[in-house]
Motif scaffolding. Structure first.
Motif, mmCIF file in Angstrom:
data_model
loop_
_atom_site.group_PDB
_atom_site.id
_atom_site.type_symbol
_atom_site.label_atom_id
_atom_site.label_comp_id
_atom_site.label_asym_id
_atom_site.label_seq_id
_atom_site.Cartn_x
_atom_site.Cartn_y
_atom_site.Cartn_z
ATOM 1 N N ALA A 164 4.516 -0.027 -9.400
ATOM 2 C CA ALA A 164 4.317 -0.161 -7.952
ATOM 3 C C ALA A 164 4.391 -1.621 -7.513
ATOM 4 N N LYS B 293 0.836 -1.205 0.000
ATOM 5 C CA LYS B 293 0.000 0.000 0.000
ATOM 6 C C LYS B 293 0.874 1.261 0.000
ATOM 7 N N GLU C 119 2.427 2.024 -3.276
ATOM 8 C CA GLU C 119 1.371 2.559 -4.144
ATOM 9 C C GLU C 119 1.093 4.028 -3.840
ATOM 10 N N VAL C 120 0.974 4.331 -2.557
ATOM 11 C CA VAL C 120 0.675 5.704 -2.165
ATOM 12 C C VAL C 120 1.810 6.639 -2.587
ATOM 13 N N ASP D 265 3.097 10.538 -9.131
ATOM 14 C CA ASP D 265 2.499 10.675 -10.458
ATOM 15 C C ASP D 265 1.519 11.831 -10.535
ATOM 16 N N GLU D 266 0.857 12.070 -9.429
ATOM 17 C CA GLU D 266 -0.123 13.144 -9.332
ATOM 18 C C GLU D 266 0.487 14.476 -9.757
ATOM 19 N N THR E 14 3.209 4.508 -11.041
ATOM 20 C CA THR E 14 2.277 3.532 -10.436
ATOM 21 C C THR E 14 2.281 2.203 -11.174
ATOM 22 N N PRO F 256 3.649 6.189 -16.171
ATOM 23 C CA PRO F 256 3.573 6.597 -14.766
ATOM 24 C C PRO F 256 4.236 5.580 -13.845
ATOM 25 N N THR G 270 1.677 7.073 -6.257
ATOM 26 C CA THR G 270 0.518 7.872 -6.658
ATOM 27 C C THR G 270 0.789 9.355 -6.405
#
Lengths: 191, 191, 191, 191
Positions: B175, B85, B88-89, B95-96, B172, B170, B92
DNA sequence: AATGAATGAGATTTCATTCAT
DNA sequence: AATGAATGAAATCTCATTCAT
C-alpha cells in the motif's frame, strides 16, 4: 480463384465488436450473424466454430501487436526512451482501431493461457526492462514486479478511460503525459 | 418455520467464486449448484435467476465498499493523506476477501450501467479529490481526468498482479509503495 | 379434537377460483398457496395433491348439484313444468355461487370421464325427458339428441353471458325467458 | 435458400390438435414436437414460444372465419335469412375442419382478451342484427343480449354435441333445424 | 397445522453445429 | 458462398412434492 469472400470480413468484424461489447461467452453465433447481415451457417464457411474464430482473430492481431512492441527494443536505448516509445506504440495501436485493441485485452486470458510465460508477453518484456534498468542504475532499486504492474496499470487504464468517455481521444495525445507518469513512478534518475 | 436456509450462503459463495473464475456468462446454474452441493432448482428459492443473483451479490458488497471508501473523506485532510488512506482501504478490502473484490471488479460494468454517474462511484470521488487538490495548489495544474485514470489503473492493476501471482500477497504490504507512486504521478508538492 | 383447519377452506376456495380463472393446468400449487395466504406445503396437509383436490372439490359440489337436479323429476309433471323447474334450478345453483358453478363446468370433463354415462349426468337426464315427451306427444317428433343439445346450449350460454358481463345478474331473473325459449325450440303443444 | 420449412405445417397442425385435445396449458412443447416428429428446438425456428404459437394459429384462422361471417351481412336481407345463413356458415366452417373450429373456441378467451370489443367479434355482430330486427319489427321487443346468448349457445352446443358423438356429423345436416330453433326463440313474425 | 428449503423431474428455451438446397 | 431448417445438447427455469423444523 473465385469471388472474394465478401461476408468473411463482415463476420469477423461483427464478431470482434460483439466480443468487446458483450464478452465472448455473452455473444452467440446468431448475434454475430445478425450484425454481419448473414445467416448462422455462413460463419462455418470461414471458421470451424466460435472458439476457433476467437483464436484466429486474436492471433491475427496479437502477432502484429507483438511485432511492433518487440521492435521498440534496442539495447543502446535508455529505460526512459524505451518506456516512452512503448507507451506511444501502445496508444498508437489503440487509436488505430480501438475495438481491435480492446478485443486483444478481452481475449488474451482466454487464448494466452496456452502461451502464458511466452517471451512475447508484454508483461514479461516490461519486467525485463525494469530489471535491467535497476541493474544499470537507471532507476532506484525497488520491487520490479510492482513497478511493472503499476506502469501497465496506467497504460491500460488510460484506454479504459477513453472507452468510457472520461478521456478525450485520441489516446496518443496523452502518450507523453503517461510516459512521464511511468518514469515518475519508476523514479528515473537520468533523462 | 421450515428448514433454515442452510444452502443459501453456499450458493451465493459458489456463484461469486465462479463468476470470478469463469465470468458470469461462462458460469451456468449447474456449475453453481454443483459447487454448492445442491440441485439446480435450489437457487430459485433464493434468487429469481442468474442476473438477479449477480445484481444482489454486487449490491450487497458494493454498498459496503462504497461506505468504507466514502468514510476516507475528511475536509481537513491533505490530498496526500486521503490518497494514502484510499489505497490502504482498497487494498484492505481486497485482502479481506479477494474473490469478493474481484467479483465487484468483474460485475461493475454489468450492473453499474444502471447506476453510472452515481456519486458513490469511486471514479467520481477520486476525480473530485484531484480537482480540489489542483484548485488548492496541492498538486500542479494538469488534466484531472487523466490523473484519476492513472491512479486507479495502478491500484487495480496491483490487485491483478496478486491474482496472477506476479505480486506476493497480502496487498496491504504494497500500500505504501502504491500510494507513493500515486503521489509521484500527481506531482505532490507538499508532503 | 384440535383446532379446526383454519386454512383448509381458504385453500379450497382459492383453488376453485383459480381453476375457473386460469384453468386447472394453468394453476400451480404456488398460485393457490399465494392466494390462500399460506405456503406451498400447507395444501398437502389437507389433500394428496392437485388432481385429488380437483376431484374432491368437484365431487363435493357435483353431488349436491346432482341431488337438486334429480329432485326436479316427478312422473306426474308435464315436460314444460320440468324444463321450467330445471332452468330455475340451474340458474339458482349458478347465482348461489357463480365460481362454484363455473368450476363444475370447467372440471366436469376432467373428472367425469370416469363417470361418463352416469345416470346423474344432466345431459342424460334431459335426453330422457325429451324422449318421453316425444313419446307422450307433448312435443313434436324430432331428433331428441339435437333438442337436448340446444336446450343445454341456451342454459349454459346464459351463464357465460353473465360471466362476461353481457347479461345482468342474477341469472334467475332470466329463468322464465330461457325456459320459454327452451319450450319454443321444443315446439311444446300443451302447456 | 436453406431447406424449405418441411416441418412447419406439421408442427402447427400437431399443436392445434393437441390444444383441442388437452388444452393449451395441458400441452407441452415436447408433446407437440413428438406428434410432429421433430425435436423440441424446431418449433422455435418458426415461433417464439407456445403463447406466440397459440396467437399465430388463432389469428390465422380467426381472420378467415371473421371474413366469412362478415360476408353473410347484407342490408336488404331479412333477419330470418341472415340468421339461417349464419348458422350455415358456422356449421360449414366447423365441418370443413372440426379441430380448427374447436381450437378457435378453446383459444378465443386467451387471445381475444386483447381484441375484446372488436367489431369482428361474432357476438357483437349478432347483437347488432338482433337490435335492428327488433327496431324493424321483425321480431318482438325483448332483451337483445339474452337472445344473442341463446342463439350463440345453441350453435356452439351443437358443435359440442358432435365432438362428444351425441350428434351425427356433418353438422351442416342440422343447420336448417338449428336455424329454425333460433327463429323460434326469437319469435320471428314474418317468414 | 403450517412453514419454507430443498429435491427431482420435467418444461421451456437457447445455441452451436450440420446439412440439404 | 450462403441459406436457413433442423438437430442434439445444454442451459434456464418451473413445479409438484417431500421433509426437517
Amino acid at each position: 480463384m473465385g469471388r472474394p469472400p465478401l461476408k468473411k470480413k463482415s463476420i469477423e468484424r461483427s464478431a470482434l465488436e460483439l466480443f468487446v461489447e458483450k464478452g465472448v461467452d455473452g455473444t452467440s453465433i446468431r448475434d454475430i450473424a445478425t450484425r454481419a447481415g448473414v445467416t448462422e451457417g455462413a460463419l462455418y464457411r470461414h471458421h470451424k466454430g466460435k472458439e476457433e474464430l476467437v483464436r484466429a482473430l486474436f492471433l491475427e492481431h496479437f502477432t502484429r501487436f507483438a511485432a511492433l512492441i518487440a521492435a521498440t527494443q534496442a539495447p543502446q536505448k535508455s529505460f526512459a526512451e524505451v518506456i516512452t516509445k512503448l507507451v506511444e506504440v501502445f496508444f498508437t495501436l489503440h487509436d488505430e482501431d480501438p475495438p481491435v485493441f480492446e478485443f486483444i485485452m478481452v481475449a488474451r486470458h482466454r487464448v494466452l493461457d496456452e502461451v502464458r510465460a511466452d517471451e512475447k508477453n508484454p508483461v514479461e518484456l516490461i519486467y525485463r526492462l525494469v530489471k535491467e534498468a535497476i541493474k544499470r542504475g537507471e532507476i532506484p532499486d525497488q520491487n520490479p514486479d510492482l513497478l511493472t504492474e503499476l506502469m501497465i496499470g496506467m497504460v491500460l487504464q488510460a484506454t479504459v478511460g477513453v472507452r468510457y468517455e472520461r478521456l478525450k481521444p485520441p489516446l496518443t495525445k496523452h502518450a507523453k503525459a503517461v510516459a512521464k507518469a511511468c518514469l515518475a513512478v519508476a523514479g528515473t534518475t537520468k533523462r
